[in-house]
Scaffold this motif. Structure first.
Motif, PDB file in Angstrom:
ATOM      1  N   TRP A 313      52.996  92.715 -21.908  1.00 32.14           N
ATOM      2  CA  TRP A 313      52.052  91.877 -22.654  1.00 32.14           C
ATOM      3  C   TRP A 313      51.850  92.644 -23.967  1.00 32.14           C
ATOM      4  CZ3 TRP A 313      48.901  90.592 -17.799  1.00 32.14           C
ATOM      5  CH2 TRP A 313      49.678  89.290 -17.108  1.00 32.14           C
ATOM      6  N   SER A 314      51.480  91.877 -25.154  1.00 28.71           N
ATOM      7  CA  SER A 314      51.163  92.562 -26.139  1.00 28.71           C
ATOM      8  C   SER A 314      49.802  93.181 -25.848  1.00 28.71           C
ATOM      9  CB  SER A 314      51.016  91.641 -27.532  1.00 28.71           C
ATOM     10  OG  SER A 314      49.914  90.581 -27.153  1.00 28.71           O
ATOM     11  N   PRO A 315      49.367  94.099 -26.894  1.00 29.01           N
ATOM     12  CA  PRO A 315      48.050  94.732 -26.277  1.00 29.01           C
ATOM     13  C   PRO A 315      46.842  93.721 -26.622  1.00 29.01           C
ATOM     14  CG  PRO A 315      49.246  95.969 -28.340  1.00 29.01           C
ATOM     15  CD  PRO A 315      50.031  94.941 -27.700  1.00 29.01           C
ATOM     16  N   ALA A 316      46.840  92.676 -27.596  1.00 30.41           N
ATOM     17  CA  ALA A 316      45.787  91.745 -27.606  1.00 30.41           C
ATOM     18  C   ALA A 316      45.649  90.741 -26.368  1.00 30.41           C
ATOM     19  CB  ALA A 316      45.919  90.899 -28.973  1.00 30.41           C
ATOM     20  N   GLU A 317      47.003  90.594 -25.941  1.00 21.15           N
ATOM     21  CA  GLU A 317      47.191  89.706 -24.964  1.00 21.15           C
ATOM     22  C   GLU A 317      46.692  90.290 -23.599  1.00 21.15           C
ATOM     23  OE1 GLU A 317      47.639  86.627 -24.763  1.00 21.15           O
ATOM     24  OE2 GLU A 317      48.675  85.989 -22.572  1.00 21.15           O
ATOM     25  N   SER A 318      46.973  91.506 -23.375  1.00 15.12           N
ATOM     26  CA  SER A 318      46.530  92.289 -22.323  1.00 15.12           C
ATOM     27  C   SER A 318      44.899  92.331 -22.215  1.00 15.12           C
ATOM     28  CB  SER A 318      47.057  93.842 -22.530  1.00 15.12           C
ATOM     29  OG  SER A 318      48.435  93.861 -22.589  1.00 15.12           O
ATOM     30  N   ILE A 319      44.262  92.585 -23.297  1.00 19.68           N
ATOM     31  CA  ILE A 319      42.860  92.551 -23.345  1.00 19.68           C
ATOM     32  C   ILE A 319      42.149  91.093 -23.182  1.00 19.68           C
ATOM     33  CG2 ILE A 319      40.920  92.635 -24.939  1.00 19.68           C
ATOM     34  CD1 ILE A 319      42.016  95.093 -26.160  1.00 19.68           C
ATOM     35  N   ARG A 320      42.838  90.067 -23.572  1.00 21.45           N
ATOM     36  CA  ARG A 320      42.386  88.915 -23.431  1.00 21.45           C
ATOM     37  C   ARG A 320      42.518  88.580 -21.960  1.00 21.45           C
ATOM     38  NH1 ARG A 320      44.054  83.837 -22.323  1.00 21.45           N
ATOM     39  NH2 ARG A 320      46.016  84.319 -22.094  1.00 21.45           N
ATOM     40  N   ARG A 321      43.769  88.893 -21.305  1.00 22.25           N
ATOM     41  CA  ARG A 321      43.568  88.461 -19.887  1.00 22.25           C
ATOM     42  C   ARG A 321      42.868  89.236 -18.998  1.00 22.25           C
ATOM     43  NH1 ARG A 321      49.173  85.992 -18.154  1.00 22.25           N
ATOM     44  NH2 ARG A 321      49.976  85.364 -19.938  1.00 22.25           N
ATOM     45  N   MET A 322      42.702  90.603 -19.321  1.00 23.16           N
ATOM     46  CA  MET A 322      41.565  91.445 -18.664  1.00 23.16           C
ATOM     47  C   MET A 322      40.265  90.926 -18.627  1.00 23.16           C
ATOM     48  SD  MET A 322      43.055  95.211 -19.482  1.00 23.16           S
ATOM     49  CE  MET A 322      41.911  96.107 -18.731  1.00 23.16           C
ATOM     50  N   ALA A 323      40.005  90.322 -19.826  1.00 21.28           N
ATOM     51  CA  ALA A 323      38.455  89.892 -19.992  1.00 21.28           C
ATOM     52  C   ALA A 323      38.266  88.867 -19.108  1.00 21.28           C
ATOM     53  CB  ALA A 323      38.436  89.342 -21.179  1.00 21.28           C
ATOM     54  N   GLU A 324      39.381  88.048 -18.655  1.00 19.77           N
ATOM     55  CA  GLU A 324      39.288  86.662 -17.646  1.00 19.77           C
ATOM     56  C   GLU A 324      39.158  87.069 -16.270  1.00 19.77           C
ATOM     57  OE1 GLU A 324      41.862  83.579 -20.361  1.00 19.77           O
ATOM     58  OE2 GLU A 324      42.774  84.528 -18.567  1.00 19.77           O
ATOM     59  N   TRP A 325      39.482  88.588 -16.018  1.00 23.11           N
ATOM     60  CA  TRP A 325      39.467  88.762 -14.614  1.00 23.11           C
ATOM     61  C   TRP A 325      37.978  89.230 -13.948  1.00 23.11           C
ATOM     62  CZ3 TRP A 325      44.251  92.384 -15.021  1.00 23.11           C
ATOM     63  CH2 TRP A 325      45.364  91.744 -15.513  1.00 23.11           C
TER      64      TRP A 325
END
Ligand SMILES: [Fe+2]
Length: 422
Positions: A313-325
């Motif tokens: 995943w791109s860096p921004a997408e990775s952070i976005r997904r982690m924020a949802e966990w």
């Protein structure tokens, strides 16, 4: 700007202009240099020198709590980066993180752009990867291990992160499958160092974080390669084999007389804040601060870098997904992590309000929403544009990031060349 401070106020990242008193009292042949090495910091503290002149135009300013001995101007305070409301909202308030009251390590010096640090970061990363690979190999062969050799590796990584926090972190996302485990160790070391600095932990804690990051997955050298490198989902049985690596790592590290912090992070980097992790199911502040930092850095590196069985995943997408966990990470640590990398980390593909696509090439030190970007594509006409660098903090009113975009949906490959070039 020259300032005189006491020797106990000196910290990494300051530019030493001179020492007060006789040259016999100070431990260096040269009097003027950028202080980057924790050992040099220790030498100053242990010397008979009582006061030091620093040049705040060439390095970090003095922002220790105690007043300076004398100052030609008031000490500046560090600005706090702006935080995306969305990210803040995704991260509920947690119990305060215990921060040691001793000397705080600087977040970063930012001696130049990310691109200027890349060459040096590549050299450090290659050397560190080699050292970790050699450690794994020596351990597999049953050779005696001297963990003291890793101190210099951690110092070099830490110095790179100090010069620019994102160069090493951005670089180590790019790796081949066969070097994955070694580069993962280097990357988590760099990430933990950067987050520990962001949280203003002490110099000793930043060093401990780096060492723990480098060695957190050492137990994987005992994981069968067919499980470790399996190109696909693990079966339940394989996953239970993989889950042994924290405890296997602890046994190795105890044998090698690693520090208590390193052993703790090795055992607990897969614990989750809500208690659903392994191996001990610890929750909240039962998990040490360094292990909570390790948990965030370990997951980010795993999902944002290419793995044997999936593209990253791109860096921004990775952070976005982690924020949802919700429940996975300590929210306060996660916030510090986002401040470290940016809401739009280097390498992120973004759409601008001008309907142009751009790649983030550097962060703004004080505002996470206005990074520097390289504009290269028209999203309206779907055609390449002449490339141009754009500092969004200085862009005309209205020119801003609308949202992040997924490179795979646009069919872009090799976006790396857009943020790596100066
Ligand atoms: Fe692990």
């Amino acid at each position: 700007m020259l300032k005189k401070i006491t020797s106990d106020q000196v910290c990494l990242g300051m530019y030493i202009h001179g020492f007060e008193g006789s040259w016999i009292d100070h431990p260096f042949w040269k009097a003027r240099f950028l202080l980057q090495n924790p050992r040099d910091l220790g030498k100053i503290r242990d010397s008979a020198v009582t006061a030091v002149w620093i040049d705040s135009s060439k390095g970090l300013d003095c922002r220790a709590a105690a007043p300076a001995v004398a100052s030609e101007s008031p000490a500046s305070s560090a600005a706090t980066p702006a935080m995306s409301p969305a990210v803040v909202a995704a991260a509920p308030v947690a119990a305060p993180v215990a921060v040691a009251p001793s000397v705080k390590a600087p977040a970063a010096v930012r001696l130049g752009s990310c691109q200027q640090e890349l060459a040096q970061a590549a050299e450090v990363s290659t050397h560190a990867k080699y050292q970790v690979a050699r450690l794994f190999q020596d351990a597999r062969l049953g050779k005696a291990i001297d963990l003291g050799e890793m101190d210099a590796v951690v110092e070099q990584i830490s110095a790179s992160v100090l010069r620019h926090p994102s160069a090493m972190i951005s670089l180590t996302r790019l790796r081949t499958a066969d070097e994955y485990t070694y580069i993962h160790s280097v990357s988590v070391c760099a990430l933990m160092t950067a987050v520990a600095r962001q949280m203003e932990l002490s110099t000793a804690e930043v060093q401990a974080a780096g060492t723990a990051g480098l060695l957190h997955d050492v137990g994987k050298l005992l994981t069968p390669p067919e499980v470790l490198n399996k190109p696909g989902r693990l079966t339940d049985e394989e996953f239970s084999v993989m889950k042994r690596h924290p405890e296997q790592g602890v046994a190795l590290l105890q044998e090698w007389q690693a520090s208590a912090e390193t052993i703790d992070v090795c055992r607990h980097h897969h614990e989750k804040f809500d208690g659903s992790g392994y191996p001990d199911g610890l929750a909240g502040t039962q998990i040490s601060l360094l292990s909570r930092i390790a948990a965030v850095c370990d997951v980010y590196d795993a999902i944002s870098s290419t793995r044997p069985y999936k593209t990253a995943w791109s860096p921004a997408e990775s952070i976005r997904r982690m924020a949802e966990w919700t429940g996975h990470f300590d929210p306060q640590v996660f916030q510090a992590f986002v401040k470290t990398l940016g809401i739009y980390p280097i390498g992120s593909l973004v759409r601008l309000s001008t309907e142009q696509l751009a790649v983030v090439v550097d962060q703004h030190p004080d505002n996470l929403l206005t990074p520097k970007v390289r504009v290269f594509f028209s999203s309206r006409s779907r055609t390449p544009l002449p490339q141009r660098l754009l500092d969004l903090s200085r862009a005309p009113a209205g020119e801003r990031i609308l949202r992040r975009e997924l490179p795979e949906e646009w069919g872009f490959r090799n976006l790396e060349r857009l943020w790596q070039q100066a």
